[in-house]
Design a protein around this motif. Structure first.
Motif, PDB file in Angstrom:
ATOM      1  N   SER A 144      -2.738 -29.510  -2.277  1.00  0.00           N
ATOM      2  CA  SER A 144      -1.634 -28.749  -1.689  1.00  0.00           C
ATOM      3  C   SER A 144      -1.831 -27.251  -1.932  1.00  0.00           C
ATOM      4  O   SER A 144      -2.174 -26.829  -3.030  1.00  0.00           O
ATOM      5  N   ILE A 152      -2.436 -31.112   1.848  1.00  0.00           N
ATOM      6  CA  ILE A 152      -1.538 -31.970   1.050  1.00  0.00           C
ATOM      7  C   ILE A 152      -2.075 -33.403   1.057  1.00  0.00           C
ATOM      8  O   ILE A 152      -2.173 -34.055   0.010  1.00  0.00           O
ATOM      9  N   GLU A 193       4.151 -25.912  -0.968  1.00  0.00           N
ATOM     10  CA  GLU A 193       4.589 -27.295  -0.793  1.00  0.00           C
ATOM     11  C   GLU A 193       4.965 -27.620   0.646  1.00  0.00           C
ATOM     12  O   GLU A 193       6.027 -28.163   0.937  1.00  0.00           O
TER      13      GLU A 193
END
Ligand code: AMP
Ligand code: GLY
Length: 450
Positions: free
Chosen positions: A295, A290, A233
């Motif tokens: 992602s 992303i 992330e």
């Protein structure tokens, strides 16, 4: 007593015995999972053996399953389970039934086969990119597209799906030039052509198969290095760099292989070049993925080159740890890998500490004759007690390990310098009966010379 327990953020974790846990805690051992973690490593090679050994070092870990693993993985906490790395349903079933805390994917083939998507769909934790994000490795054309769109430095290129325009492009550009088959090829789909005829032959080979697709690249000259980062992330945790040796024979001669040996760290690559690789290559690529809705979670492998013009450029991305680099990078981790991956997946800050640059870890791959074009199976491996061995292409027969693939095992050593680590690995290799095997005699020599 309860208020002394560390916070457990993952509700799926079953704290099996609070009494034990508390006793350990009072003894000063702050075990987060009561020593009951179970991890599934997916894959069967030397990289997976190194991963399993590092996970097994954790006092938190009770069991490391490796699917399918290999018979050289014999540590007591490690167990090979006979499930193919491409059997998504079988892997999901196993992980669910064993209450695995998380799975860790080794090979790109499993990623491209959607193992991460399958685990996520079943609500199971897994460290690796989805099939969509793994395209950064599985399709060279996709990777080049991301780099072009997000301004990531790499070799100039063109993509072709037909032989005639590809041949004419190569004719126009001249040699040296690099020809890359588009899909996964275990490091063997790349031809660095110093003669035009070699480039043409590579193109003819690629287009002799159905659905041929090729990326043709400008040749980059310089010093290559591998920069791995744990990624989740948008957070990036880089590891110490390594250098692989991709050609089959001494002096960087012969065909490209999956890798014949490696060492880490690489002190002749200056810190600024590593920083440039992170700032100008890894960060924008992670951000770009992303932005593309893909992602990336897992180990992002940036294959970089410090070019002779002083610019760091991307040679390739892989969506997983490198093999054999993992076998020399992971032994240098001095903190708990199991807890680090668990933390990264949960969005907590991991603790990651490494041996300092006052030492070097170096590993040499022993391959069976014929690799990379073919392999010699059934050769009996020598006894290797007291050696640091990562087993790869091995099988078992009559209680003995035999060769079962191209890259069979790797021996590694840590020394104060590259020269020292190199000397001690080769001293050990020379004592082994390796009839029918071969290895390079110059792993690490670029680091010794500079
Ligand atoms: P890859 O599978 O893309 O990493 O390519 C395998 C190896 O081929 C690399 O590690 C390099 O040694 C070499 N190679 C790939 N692309 C280039 C390039 N553009 N210029 C020079 N060498 C390259
Ligand atoms: N050692 C190169 C690779 O893992 O792709």
């Amino acid at each position: 007593m309860k208020q002394g327990l560390p916070e457990i953020r993952n509700p799926n974790i079953d704290i099996k015995s609070v009494e034990n846990f508390s006793a350990d805690f009072l003894n000063g051992v702050k075990l987060r999972y009561n020593g009951a973690m179970k991890i599934l490593v997916i894959g069967s090679g030397g990289r997976e053996h190194a991963l399993a050994k590092k996970f097994a070092e954790s006092p938190e870990v009770e069991k490391v399953f490796v699917a399918p693993g290999n018979p050289g993985m014999t540590l007591s906490k490690i167990e090979s389970v006979g499930i193919s790395e491409l059997d998504n349903a079988g892997l999901v079933d196993f992980a669910g039934s064993q209450a695995i805390d998380f799975a860790f994917v080794g090979p790109e083939t499993a990623l491209a086969n959607g193992v991460v998507d399958a685990f996520q769909a079943a609500g199971l934790k897994i460290f690796g990119p989805t099939q969509a994000a793994a395209q950064i490795e599985a399709s060279k054309d996709f990777a080049k597209g991301i780099m072009a769109k997000y301004g990531v430095p790499t070799a100039a290129y063109a993509t072709f799906t037909e032989l005639a325009p590809a041949l004419s492009y190569v004719g126009k550009k001249g040699a040296p030039i690099v020809v890359k088959a588009d899909g996964l090829a275990a490091g063997k789909g790349v031809t660095v052509a110093f003669e035009l005829a070699d480039a043409k032959k590579a193109l003819e080979d690629i287009f002799s198969l159905p659905d041929g697709k090729v990326v043709i690249e400008e040749y980059l000259d310089g010093e290559e290095f591998s920069l791995f980062s744990f990624v989740h992330e948008g957070r990036i945790y880089p590891m110490p760099i390594a250098q692989d040796h991709k050609r089959a024979y001494d002096g960087d001669k012969g065909p490209n292989t999956g890798g014949m040996g490696a060492y880490s760290p690489v002190s002749h690559i200056p810190d600024w070049a590593v920083r440039e690789g992170l700032d100008k290559i890894v960060k924008p690529t992670v951000a770009g993925m992303i932005a593309e809705g893909k992602s990336f979670t897992g180990v992002l492998y940036a294959g970089l080159i410090l070019t002779t013009s002083g610019i760091v450029k991307t040679i390739e991305f892989n969506a997983r740890f490198g093999d054999p680099e993992t076998q020399v990078v992971l032994p240098r981790l001095t903190s708990d890998l199991a807890l680090a991956i668990d933390a990264i997946l949960d969005g907590r800050e991991p603790e990651l500490t490494w041996l300092d640059e006052g030492s070097v870890t170096l590993g040499v791959v022993v391959a069976s004759e014929g690799y990379p074009a073919s392999s010699t199976n059934g050769l009996i491996l020598p006894e290797m007690t007291n050696l640091d061995v990562a087993y790869a292409g091995v099988a078992e027969k009559d209680g003995k390990l035999i060769s079962n693939g191209g890259r069979v095992f790797l021996i590694s050593e840590t020394g104060n310098t590259v020269a020292q680590a190199q000397k001690s690995v080769y001293a050990k290799l020379e004592k082994l009966d390796l009839n029918g095997f071969f290895y390079r005699h110059d792993i690490g020599s670029r680091g010794v010379e500079s």
